[in-house]
Enzyme design. Structure first.
Site, PDB file in Angstrom:
ATOM      1  N   SER A  94      37.699  37.129  34.592  1.00 57.42           N
ATOM      2  CA  SER A  94      38.116  36.066  35.514  1.00 57.42           C
ATOM      3  C   SER A  94      37.629  34.714  35.021  1.00 57.42           C
ATOM      4  CB  SER A  94      37.537  36.325  36.909  1.00 57.42           C
ATOM      5  OG  SER A  94      37.717  35.217  37.760  1.00 57.42           O
ATOM      6  N   ALA A 152      46.119  34.588  40.085  1.00 58.68           N
ATOM      7  CA  ALA A 152      47.185  35.150  40.913  1.00 58.68           C
ATOM      8  C   ALA A 152      46.837  35.021  42.382  1.00 58.68           C
ATOM      9  CB  ALA A 152      47.417  36.619  40.558  1.00 58.68           C
ATOM     10  N   ALA A 153      47.848  34.795  43.172  1.00 55.30           N
ATOM     11  CA  ALA A 153      47.676  34.734  44.618  1.00 55.30           C
ATOM     12  C   ALA A 153      47.757  36.153  45.174  1.00 55.30           C
ATOM     13  CB  ALA A 153      48.752  33.865  45.242  1.00 55.30           C
ATOM     14  N   TYR A 187      30.377  37.567  41.529  1.00 50.63           N
ATOM     15  CA  TYR A 187      31.662  37.888  40.921  1.00 50.63           C
ATOM     16  C   TYR A 187      31.728  37.369  39.479  1.00 50.63           C
ATOM     17  CZ  TYR A 187      36.840  37.950  40.688  1.00 50.63           C
ATOM     18  OH  TYR A 187      38.147  38.164  40.347  1.00 50.63           O
ATOM     19  N   GLY A 188      31.285  36.127  39.280  1.00 49.49           N
ATOM     20  CA  GLY A 188      31.308  35.540  37.946  1.00 49.49           C
ATOM     21  C   GLY A 188      30.408  36.278  36.973  1.00 49.49           C
ATOM     22  N   ASN A 210      41.111  47.428  36.914  1.00 46.77           N
ATOM     23  CA  ASN A 210      41.480  46.296  37.764  1.00 46.77           C
ATOM     24  C   ASN A 210      40.765  46.289  39.111  1.00 46.77           C
ATOM     25  OD1 ASN A 210      43.601  44.078  38.499  1.00 46.77           O
ATOM     26  ND2 ASN A 210      43.844  45.611  40.111  1.00 46.77           N
ATOM     27  N   SER A 257      36.507  56.134  44.326  1.00 48.88           N
ATOM     28  CA  SER A 257      35.793  54.876  44.167  1.00 48.88           C
ATOM     29  C   SER A 257      35.284  54.786  42.737  1.00 48.88           C
ATOM     30  CB  SER A 257      34.604  54.798  45.128  1.00 48.88           C
ATOM     31  OG  SER A 257      33.770  53.695  44.791  1.00 48.88           O
ATOM     32  N   VAL A 258      35.549  53.665  42.070  1.00 48.16           N
ATOM     33  CA  VAL A 258      35.097  53.524  40.691  1.00 48.16           C
ATOM     34  C   VAL A 258      33.577  53.421  40.598  1.00 48.16           C
ATOM     35  CG1 VAL A 258      37.254  52.528  39.857  1.00 48.16           C
ATOM     36  CG2 VAL A 258      35.444  51.007  40.735  1.00 48.16           C
ATOM     37  N   LYS A 312      32.146  39.508  36.047  1.00 45.17           N
ATOM     38  CA  LYS A 312      33.333  39.302  35.223  1.00 45.17           C
ATOM     39  C   LYS A 312      32.988  38.876  33.804  1.00 45.17           C
ATOM     40  CE  LYS A 312      36.696  40.400  38.016  1.00 45.17           C
ATOM     41  NZ  LYS A 312      37.411  41.675  37.781  1.00 45.17           N
TER      42      LYS A 312
END
Length: 300
Positions: free
Chosen positions: A152, A197-198, A165-166, A100, A73-74, A169
């Site tokens: 992102s 990306a999906a 998340y934002g 990533n 785990s990072v 990122k």
């Protein structure tokens, strides 16, 4: 000029699927020896198994490449240090890091649990910090390093339901800015990649007719360029469906309005001029903001 990784050793985190898997496969196909890291957990970060990483390792080996699996785990700095040691013990060096690994805990900010905010920061931001910190002394000794951090559009420009998340990122962009400056004398180049990306984390956001176009393999060219020997540094590339853009944090020319009791009112009146993007620049470091303000005070 070919983008070639023969003789290079790369670590890719979160490489059990999605863009990470594609990054690992592409680096290996171009000659890199790859350590494939993946916790093997769910999209929200729960659970874990080295199986996902091992599957990618098996793919690389079946294609004639060289790879190792790692399930750290990072978020665990000691485990990340052991991961770096594993790669160094096996290959003698580490040239490339593609950071990533990530998770999602999406909710509007008003409904978001603070623990979910903190966990997303821990995985995306501190996970990247742990990897960079564990590799930094090695890359300094080698006088060579290429680091690609996954940012992102949610951080660069915002997206509903992704405050955690934002924030994480965009923090990676700030990390890149300073690491690139500090790494320059050791030929450590640090860049950011903002993929569209999906994947299993994002596929619900795409219309069905766009799922194939926005496959994770479509962002790989940007990663390869940012990780290559002749890579730029302090560059943020955006990529999706074979299209590529660059994102920058810019500084407008600005306006000097002075300091007195009416300064707030004058600033409000001149806000459009302050925000005017004509002649904006991309500063080479944070010091250039102060230099620009000195220019304005001096009437330049």
């Amino acid at each position: 000029m070919a983008v070639d990784f023969r003789g290079r050793v790369a670590i890719v985190t979160g490489a059990g699927g999605g863009p990470g898997r594609q990054h690992a496969l592409a680096l290996a196909a171009r000659g890199a020896k790859v350590l494939v890291n993946d916790l093997g957990g769910a999209v929200d970060g729960s659970g874990g198994s080295v199986t996902a990483a091992q599957r990618v390792v098996d793919e690389i080996r079946a294609a004639g490449g060289e790879a190792l699996a790692n399930g750290a785990s990072v978020t665990d700095f000691e485990a990340v240090q052991a991961m770096v040691q594993q790669a160094e013990d096996a290959r003698g060096r580490v040239d490339v890091l593609v950071s990533n690994a990530g998770i999602l805990r999406d909710k509007s900010f008003g409904k978001m649990d603070i623990a979910d905010f903190r966990l997303v920061l821990d995985v995306h931001l501190m996970g990247a910090v742990h990897c960079c910190k564990a590799l930094w002394p090695l890359m300094q000794r080698q006088k060579y390093g290429r680091i690609v951090l996954t940012t992102s559009s949610s951080g660069l420009y915002g997206n509903f339901g992704r405050a955690n998340y934002g924030a994480a990122k965009m923090a990676l962009v700030g990390l890149m800015q300073t690491l690139a400056i500090e790494g320059q004398k050791h030929d450590i180049r640090v860049n950011c990649l903002a993929p569209t990306a999906a994947t299993r984390m994002t596929e619900a956001l795409f219309p069905p007719d766009m799922l194939q176009a926005f496959g994770p393999e479509a962002v790989v060219p940007a990663m390869l360029v940012l990780a290559a020997e002749d890579a730029p540094t302090r560059t943020t590339l955006c990529a999706g469906a074979g299209a590529f853009e660059a994102a920058n944090v810019t500084l407008t020319r600005g306006v000097h309005i002075g300091l007195d009791a009416q300064a707030p009112e004058r600033l409000a009146a001149h806000l459009d001029a302050v925000r005017d993007r004509a002649g904006e620049t991309v500063p080479g470091s944070g010091a250039e903001q102060g230099a620009n303000e000195m220019r304005l005070v001096r009437g330049g």
